[in-house]
Design an enzyme around this catalytic site. Structure first.
Site, PDB file in Angstrom:
ATOM      1  N   GLY A 155     -26.292 -38.548  39.066  1.00 25.96           N
ATOM      2  CA  GLY A 155     -25.186 -37.781  38.517  1.00 25.96           C
ATOM      3  C   GLY A 155     -23.872 -38.506  38.717  1.00 25.96           C
ATOM      4  O   GLY A 155     -22.805 -37.937  38.530  1.00 25.96           O
ATOM      5  N   GLU A 172     -31.350 -42.094  42.509  1.00 26.93           N
ATOM      6  CA  GLU A 172     -31.952 -42.544  41.253  1.00 26.93           C
ATOM      7  C   GLU A 172     -30.930 -42.565  40.120  1.00 26.93           C
ATOM      8  O   GLU A 172     -30.971 -41.742  39.218  1.00 26.93           O
ATOM      9  CB  GLU A 172     -33.156 -41.660  40.910  1.00 26.93           C
ATOM     10  N   PRO A 173     -30.034 -43.530  40.181  1.00 32.30           N
ATOM     11  CA  PRO A 173     -29.005 -43.611  39.147  1.00 32.30           C
ATOM     12  C   PRO A 173     -29.527 -44.246  37.860  1.00 32.30           C
ATOM     13  O   PRO A 173     -30.330 -45.181  37.908  1.00 32.30           O
ATOM     14  CB  PRO A 173     -27.954 -44.530  39.779  1.00 32.30           C
ATOM     15  N   CYS A 214     -26.869 -39.961   5.790  1.00 26.25           N
ATOM     16  CA  CYS A 214     -26.492 -38.971   4.797  1.00 26.25           C
ATOM     17  C   CYS A 214     -26.393 -37.575   5.386  1.00 26.25           C
ATOM     18  O   CYS A 214     -27.133 -36.654   5.018  1.00 26.25           O
ATOM     19  CB  CYS A 214     -27.413 -39.055   3.603  1.00 26.25           C
ATOM     20  N   GLU A 215     -25.591 -37.425   6.342  1.00 25.40           N
ATOM     21  CA  GLU A 215     -25.043 -36.178   6.865  1.00 25.40           C
ATOM     22  C   GLU A 215     -23.942 -36.608   7.830  1.00 25.40           C
ATOM     23  O   GLU A 215     -23.792 -37.807   8.084  1.00 25.40           O
ATOM     24  CB  GLU A 215     -26.095 -35.299   7.527  1.00 25.40           C
TER      25      GLU A 215
END
Ligand SMILES: *Cc1c(COP(=O)(O)O)cnc(C)c1O
Length: 420
Positions: free
Chosen positions: A231, A272-273, A341-342
């Protein structure tokens, strides 16, 4: 035409012109990762926790799982944090020993966990039902448990996984039930783990969650490690708050040492990065196909879209966009979009050095959760990946081609006719 496996360059430090030369040799958009940045982030973490007797960093490889990146991590001495059996297989292929891999899945089948456990990988279980079944069948396989400390880290509930309604972890209120399962099955819990979310903005909040983890740890007598997850926040733009790793290292190391004394022996401290190690090392290079004036803005349209980099559309993430073809140019306002195409906006109303068609745009912080989330939407090829290592660009993934796109598709022609 294929990309040549090694791009040519004599420079040691990656520059704009190196990036341009890589972009020119690629046949489409390309991801570039700077090995030196990955190594310096790893070193920073190791230095911050140098006061801890046993430190283990397990790279969370879902952030960027190219096997050459995994190999780089392994060479630095990192372990691996995995969330699927396929990531475990990639780790083994890269040369990790099973003992250096931890499997931290959520919502996977008991069979998948058993298969990974048979490989000798450390299992981390986050569900009481699975814990009981696994412990009953394999009482001799030590497992780690993932707890949910119910601490809100960061602001976004999609990436904050420690809150009360989260699907992750075993609630700390259920620890009595865990203890009952351990007693009934005779299984061994060798680690306790938490992963509270993706953005630690406040170290005090993290330390508060750590206290909850310590209290949990005291209930288990056979631990060999405590895993604090990740985090760590990295800056995405100037002025962004970033996790102060050095301050965290100092405070948590001290607290950890005191805890080990209470516990009675030194344990391993694990992290655990993902993002912390690889985010800033990555650049995504795209070419401007068209500059388009509308009544409200100037669009710069690049030869990519959310098929290659979905974070801005999915998480509203900010990625710095730099015109490396004209870095000294006069700054103007652009909305950078893709060719899907959006709506696929990369950045709205950005101040960028004047853009001409054909210019190369570099997206920053493109190491974590960028290529890893790429798709073939609009039947586009997924891009090439390049690892910049000691002044040389190494191709570590070719751009896909039409055969790749057709692979596994089965053309069935039922010859049905529609009557006119
Ligand atoms: C995704 C994940 C991580 C890595 O998170 P980052 O924010 O990229 O550091 C670590 N642990 C677990 C269990 C994860 O699922």
């Amino acid at each position: 035409m294929d990309l040549i496996p090694t791009f040519e360059s004599n420079l040691r430090v990656m520059t704009h012109s190196d990036l341009i030369s890589i972009a020119e040799q690629a046949e489409g958009p390309v991801y570039v990762y700077d090995a030196a940045k990955i190594q310096s982030q790893y070193q920073r973490l190791v230095n911050a926790f140098s006061g801890v007797e046993k430190l283990k960093i397990n790279y969370a490889c879902k952030a960027l799982s190219n096997v050459s990146v995994l190999k780089l991590m392994q060479n630095m001495g990192s372990g691996l944090d995995t969330v699927s059996i396929q990531e475990v297989l990639l780790g083994l292929r890269a040369g990790f020993k099973p003992a250096d891999i931890i499997f931290t899945p959520n919502g996977v089948s008991l069979e998948e966990i058993e298969t990974v456990a048979e490989m000798g990988v450390q299992i981390n279980i986050d569900n009481l039902s699975i814990l009981e079944q696994f412990g009953t069948k394999h009482p001799n396989v030590p497992v780690c448990i993932r707890i949910n400390p119910h601490v809100m880290a960061g602001g976004n509930s999609n990436i904050s996984v420690g809150h009360i309604d989260s699907k992750f972890g075993i609630s700390i209120h259920q620890i009595p039930h865990v203890l009952r399962i351990v007693e009934n099955t005779n299984m061994r819990i060798n680690g306790v783990h938490m992963h509270t979310g993706s953005d630690i903005l406040d170290i005090e909040v993290f330390l508060h969650a750590s206290e909850i983890l310590f209290n949990t740890a005291l209930q288990f007598k056979d631990l060999s490690f405590i895993d604090f997850g990740s985090g760590f926040k990295v800056p995405y733009r100037e002025g962004d708050i970033e996790t102060n790793i050095e301050e965290l290292g100092e405070k948590l190391s001290q607290r950890f040492k005191a805890f080990c004394e209470t516990y009675g022996r030194p344990l391993e401290l694990a992290f655990e990065p993902g993002k912390f190690l690889v985010s800033q090392a990555g650049y995504f290079l795209t070419k401007v196909n068209a500059v388009k004036q509308t009544t409200s803005t100037v669009f710069a349209q690049v030869d990519s879209g959310f098929n290659h980099l979905i974070r801005p559309m999915l998480y509203n993430s900010y990625h710095e966009i730099v015109n490396i073809s004209n870095p000294e140019g006069k700054e103007r306002f652009y909305t950078v979009v893709g060719y899907i195409c959006e709506t696929d906006t990369f950045g709205s109303n950005r101040k960028i050095a004047e853009i001409s068609e054909g210019d190369i745009m570099a997206f920053h912080n493109a190491g974590a959760y960028c290529f890893a989330m790429a798709s073939n939407y609009n039947s586009r090829y997924r891009p090439a990946e390049v690892l910049w290592h000691e002044g040389e660009a190494h191709l570590i993934r070719k751009q896909e081609n039409f055969e790749d796109l057709m692979q596994n598709q089965i053309l069935v022609d039922f010859k049905d006719k529609i009557e006119a």
